[in-house]
Motif scaffolding. Structure first.
Motif, PDB file in Angstrom:
ATOM      1  N   ALA A   1       0.849  -1.188   0.000  1.00 39.44           N
ATOM      2  CA  ALA A   1       0.000   0.000   0.000  1.00 39.44           C
ATOM      3  C   ALA A   1       0.885   1.239   0.000  1.00 39.44           C
ATOM      4  O   ALA A   1       1.779   1.382   0.833  1.00 39.44           O
TER       5      ALA A   1
ATOM      6  N   SER B   1      -7.867   7.812   4.144  1.00 40.07           N
ATOM      7  CA  SER B   1      -9.035   6.945   4.265  1.00 40.07           C
ATOM      8  C   SER B   1      -8.881   6.064   5.495  1.00 40.07           C
ATOM      9  O   SER B   1      -7.755   5.837   5.962  1.00 40.07           O
ATOM     10  N   PRO B   2      -9.992   5.553   6.060  1.00 38.69           N
ATOM     11  CA  PRO B   2      -9.878   4.681   7.243  1.00 38.69           C
ATOM     12  C   PRO B   2      -8.980   3.478   7.006  1.00 38.69           C
ATOM     13  O   PRO B   2      -8.289   3.040   7.934  1.00 38.69           O
ATOM     14  N   ILE B   3      -8.966   2.947   5.788  1.00 34.40           N
ATOM     15  CA  ILE B   3      -8.130   1.774   5.501  1.00 34.40           C
ATOM     16  C   ILE B   3      -6.655   2.137   5.595  1.00 34.40           C
ATOM     17  O   ILE B   3      -5.870   1.444   6.256  1.00 34.40           O
ATOM     18  N   ARG B   4      -6.275   3.236   4.946  1.00 29.60           N
ATOM     19  CA  ARG B   4      -4.867   3.645   4.988  1.00 29.60           C
ATOM     20  C   ARG B   4      -4.462   4.090   6.392  1.00 29.60           C
ATOM     21  O   ARG B   4      -3.334   3.835   6.824  1.00 29.60           O
ATOM     22  N   ASP B   5      -5.387   4.756   7.071  1.00 20.00           N
ATOM     23  CA  ASP B   5      -5.107   5.133   8.453  1.00 20.00           C
ATOM     24  C   ASP B   5      -4.845   3.900   9.308  1.00 20.00           C
ATOM     25  O   ASP B   5      -3.916   3.880  10.128  1.00 20.00           O
ATOM     26  N   GLY B   6      -5.649   2.870   9.122  1.00 15.94           N
ATOM     27  CA  GLY B   6      -5.457   1.629   9.871  1.00 15.94           C
ATOM     28  C   GLY B   6      -4.158   0.924   9.510  1.00 15.94           C
ATOM     29  O   GLY B   6      -3.509   0.320  10.372  1.00 15.94           O
ATOM     30  N   ILE B   7      -3.774   0.982   8.229  1.00 16.56           N
ATOM     31  CA  ILE B   7      -2.511   0.369   7.809  1.00 16.56           C
ATOM     32  C   ILE B   7      -1.339   1.002   8.543  1.00 16.56           C
ATOM     33  O   ILE B   7      -0.432   0.316   9.021  1.00 16.56           O
TER      34      ILE B   7
END
Length: 344
Positions: A36, A59-65
């Motif tokens: 990512a 985005s929440p996904i990238r933040d979580g990554i």
């Protein structure tokens, strides 16, 4: 090109600021590497948002990554690298053995046995995690080493030999449990952990290991001058007023506790505690007041990049961190031996 003597002449603040800057930059860059695409600015944005200093536009996904996957893993790599390197430095001085490393007391083998017993046999009924089982196993192994070495006279050689005996005993127990009670999938998972893995770690692992590391650094730093005295031999240290037996017991317990905490979270990662102290010693000299912090910083930076290489070199497959440290550590150690062969 600067000589080691010139580098030793640098002021401590300058050297430490440079090391800390290199570590921070390494952590930030390592987080951006992976499938990512993440920028350094994104890393700072996420960290600032989590600390209440702004809002992240990811985005929440990238933040979580960043926050849940890469950041805790990278920080734990730094903590483990620093801790293992410091343990190696202390043990090489304490045992007066240039080949001593954090696992010479059989702590790693005991941790491996504890983890395998929990995973394969289900001991603890779910109350013990892999990390908990590994820590209990490491503590049992170290207790056995202390009992054996005390019964055999308590000399440095006896401590090392007791560690070798404990290492072989717990390695055999681990192999026996895996071979007789584990299925193929469990065996593969256990083997991966035994070779060192930072995958799946969380913030709890980071905080626990960091707390133990900070406490260990404070204790070892307080014994820096005493460790310098050990370089002249135990008899010479005793004539200088050092309580050899008490000092050795305290520092062995501290290094064993730190190693147990690190191994319980990351598995067995070899060669960091063996190679990094020699490299740092060549850089800043043998004085432990400088050597301990420099070794910690060097170990942290080293393992951050080794872990990054381990998780990306065969992507999407991950290579155990301990395999990569061994592949890098062996030639590096041989090089160090050749560079220092005329200094002894």
């Amino acid at each position: 090109m600067s000589s080691p003597a010139a580098i030793r002449g640098l002021g401590r603040p300058l050297l430490w600021v440079a090391g800390l800057t290199l570590l921070v930059v390494s952590v930030a860059l390592a987080i951006t590497i992976g499938p990512a695409s993440i920028r350094v600015a994104d890393v700072w944005s996420v960290v600032a948002a989590r600390l209440g200093c702004g809002a992240s536009d990811l985005s929440p996904i990238r933040d979580g990554i960043v926050w849940n996957l890469r950041l805790p893993r990278t920080l734990l790599a730094a903590v483990c690298g620093a801790g293992l390197a410091v343990c190696g430095t202390v043990m090489q001085a304490l045992l007066r053995n240039p080949l001593a490393d954090p696992f010479v007391l059989g702590v790693s083998s005991g941790a491996s046995t504890g983890a395998v017993v929990v995973v394969v046999l289900g001991v603890g009924g779910g109350a013990l995690s892999i990390s908990g089982g590994a820590f209990v196993g490491a503590a049992c192994s170290f207790a056995l080493v202390l009992l054996l070495s005390h019964a055999l006279g308590g000399t440095t050689d006896r401590v090392v030999l007791s560690g070798v005996a404990a290492m072989q005993l717990f390695s055999a127990l681990t192999s026996f449990v895996v071979m007789t009670a584990a299925d193929a999938e469990t065996t593969r998972g256990v083997l991966f952990w035994l070779l060192g893995s930072l995958g799946g770690v969380g913030w709890t692992d980071v905080w626990v290991c960091l707390a133990v590391l900070v406490a260990a650094l404070m204790v070892c730093g307080g014994y820096a001058r005493t460790l310098d005295a050990f370089a002249f031999g135990h008899d010479a240290a005793a004539t200088l007023g050092v309580s050899v037996g008490r000092t050795r017991l305290v520092l062995l317990c501290v290094t064993a506790l730190l190693t147990a905490a690190l191994v319980s979270s990351a598995g067995a990662i070899g060669f960091v505690g063996l190679v990094l102290p020699h490299a740092a010693r060549a850089l800043v000299g043998p004085g432990h007041s400088r050597l301990l912090p420099v070794t910690a910083l060097a170990g942290a930076v080293f393992l951050v990049w080794v872990d990054t290489l381990a998780r990306t070199v065969l992507e999407p497959q991950e290579v155990p961190v301990g395999v990569v440290t061994s592949l890098i550590g062996v030639p590096a150690f041989v090089l160090i031996l050749f560079r220092t062969r005329g200094t002894r």
